[in-house]
Scaffold this active site. Structure first.
Site, mmCIF file in Angstrom:
data_model
loop_
_atom_site.group_PDB
_atom_site.id
_atom_site.type_symbol
_atom_site.label_atom_id
_atom_site.label_comp_id
_atom_site.label_asym_id
_atom_site.label_seq_id
_atom_site.Cartn_x
_atom_site.Cartn_y
_atom_site.Cartn_z
ATOM 1 N N GLY A 1 7.980 -2.890 1.082
ATOM 2 C CA GLY A 1 9.200 -2.607 0.336
ATOM 3 C C GLY A 1 9.921 -3.814 -0.222
ATOM 4 O O GLY A 1 10.741 -3.695 -1.138
ATOM 5 N N ILE B 1 4.036 1.025 1.520
ATOM 6 C CA ILE B 1 2.799 1.735 1.845
ATOM 7 C C ILE B 1 2.692 2.000 3.347
ATOM 8 O O ILE B 1 2.242 3.070 3.776
ATOM 9 C CB ILE B 1 1.579 0.907 1.391
ATOM 10 N N TYR C 1 6.102 0.472 -5.844
ATOM 11 C CA TYR C 1 5.730 0.396 -4.432
ATOM 12 C C TYR C 1 5.067 -0.943 -4.135
ATOM 13 O O TYR C 1 4.529 -1.608 -5.024
ATOM 14 C CB TYR C 1 4.806 1.549 -4.038
ATOM 15 N N CYS C 2 5.103 -1.325 -2.860
ATOM 16 C CA CYS C 2 4.425 -2.529 -2.376
ATOM 17 C C CYS C 2 4.106 -2.303 -0.897
ATOM 18 O O CYS C 2 4.202 -1.173 -0.402
ATOM 19 C CB CYS C 2 5.271 -3.781 -2.595
ATOM 20 N N THR C 3 3.744 -3.339 -0.187
ATOM 21 C CA THR C 3 3.288 -3.179 1.200
ATOM 22 C C THR C 3 4.377 -2.649 2.126
ATOM 23 O O THR C 3 4.193 -1.639 2.810
ATOM 24 C CB THR C 3 2.774 -4.521 1.755
#
Length: 325
Positions: free
Chosen positions: A182, A207, A178-180
């Site tokens: 995508g 997220i 996961y990241c901010t």
């Protein structure tokens, strides 16, 4: 009352003559009255823009009308005021700096991890055979991360490939990245697959989308964003704060840049220490005579630098030579 929005998006899609596209796209954004930061590369678009709801709708409609970007997924935040003060649209080698530029090696349009919608991610993340992997930088996951997530000691995403060996112990498990928003997961998951990890997934929309669709459950702290807001709340189910003041250790989610322009470190600092340290991360930085004035926010607008005519001339010369070759 004027209604403003901030849009976060990316799209991996080949762009011919991307440098010219960046110039034209900047003018288009300005014509709509948008503010923000967009990166254009041969491989696609990555942007955060902000403006009135009408301007944002016009922008999204235009992007979706272009067949190259029809699949773009916009994350939309309602905001009290625009999240930027200027509009930038720049051409760069990649839309997220990873060092993985060769499409023959890593191409998100050909292979990535399985995209999980927020509800699917929520349902899988706590299983015994799952490892939740944060692919963001230190300053991002320090202020907020998923409960029990594996985090990496990296200052920039371009360091991610060097950390693959540290993840070898998880090869027999399902890896949920996961990241901010995508975008980093597209290349991170592709690289993991290339390196022999078999069950690789990624949180679609990152997220931000997870917060909007499932309430951000078990995301601890706040989410770092790349605009004037600096961090945003995403968890409305079981929120808490996980970051502490670098100077005194008090719990705080306030993230700033060091007032020393040479340092400019991202770090968390409580209000009391902020005023005492004048927005600096250390006593050494506090002594710099060229420090920026701390106003309680710890956010500083970049001062425009003088135009380097000689550098521009050399760059143009290289383009001419390249075109003649």
């Amino acid at each position: 009352m004027t209604h403003y929005q901030t849009l976060l998006y990316y799209c991996y899609s080949p762009i011919e003559n991307a440098e010219k596209f960046a110039e034209d796209h900047l003018e288009f954004c300005k014509s709509l009255g948008l503010l923000g930061r967009i990166i254009v590369a041969d491989e696609g678009l990555n942007g955060t823009v902000s403006g009135t709801a009408d301007a944002c709708k016009s922008y999204m409609d235009a992007i979706h009308a272009d067949p190259r970007f029809a699949k773009t997924d916009f994350k939309i935040d309602d905001v009290a005021e625009p999240s930027f003060i200027k509009m930038h649209c720049r051409y760069k080698p990649e839309i997220v700096h990873s060092g993985l530029r060769d499409p023959k090696v890593i191409d998100p349009n050909i292979q990535t991890g399985v995209h999980l919608e927020p509800k699917e991610f929520l349902a899988m993340k706590d299983s015994d055979d799952v490892v939740v992997l944060d692919v963001r930088s230190n300053y991002e996951h320090n202020v907020g991360h998923f409960k029990n997530a594996v985090t990496l000691d990296i200052d920039n995403f371009r360091e991610f490939p060097e950390k693959i060996k540290e993840l070898e112990q998880y090869k027999g498990k399902k890896i949920l990245t996961y990241c901010t928003g995508g975008i980093k997961c597209e290349k991170a998951s592709a690289l993991l697959l290339k390196e022999g990890f078999e069950d690789v997934y990624q949180l679609h929309g990152g997220i931000i989308k997870y917060g909007k669709e499932v309430g951000g459950q078990d995301f601890e702290g706040q989410c770092y964003v790349f605009d004037n807001r600096v961090t945003v709340d995403v968890n409305s189910v079981n929120p808490n704060i996980v970051s502490t003041c670098k100077n005194c250790g008090k719990t705080t989610s306030k993230m700033i840049n060091c007032a020393n322009p040479v340092c400019n470190e991202h770090f968390t600092q409580c209000d009391a220490c902020g005023w005492e340290m004048q927005g600096c991360c250390s006593d050494a930085c506090k002594e710099n005579p060229n420090n920026r004035t701390y106003d309680g926010t710890g956010y500083y607008v970049k001062v425009p630098q003088p135009v380097n005519a000689d550098k521009i001339s050399k760059r143009k010369h290289k383009k001419i030579v390249k075109s003649e070759a």
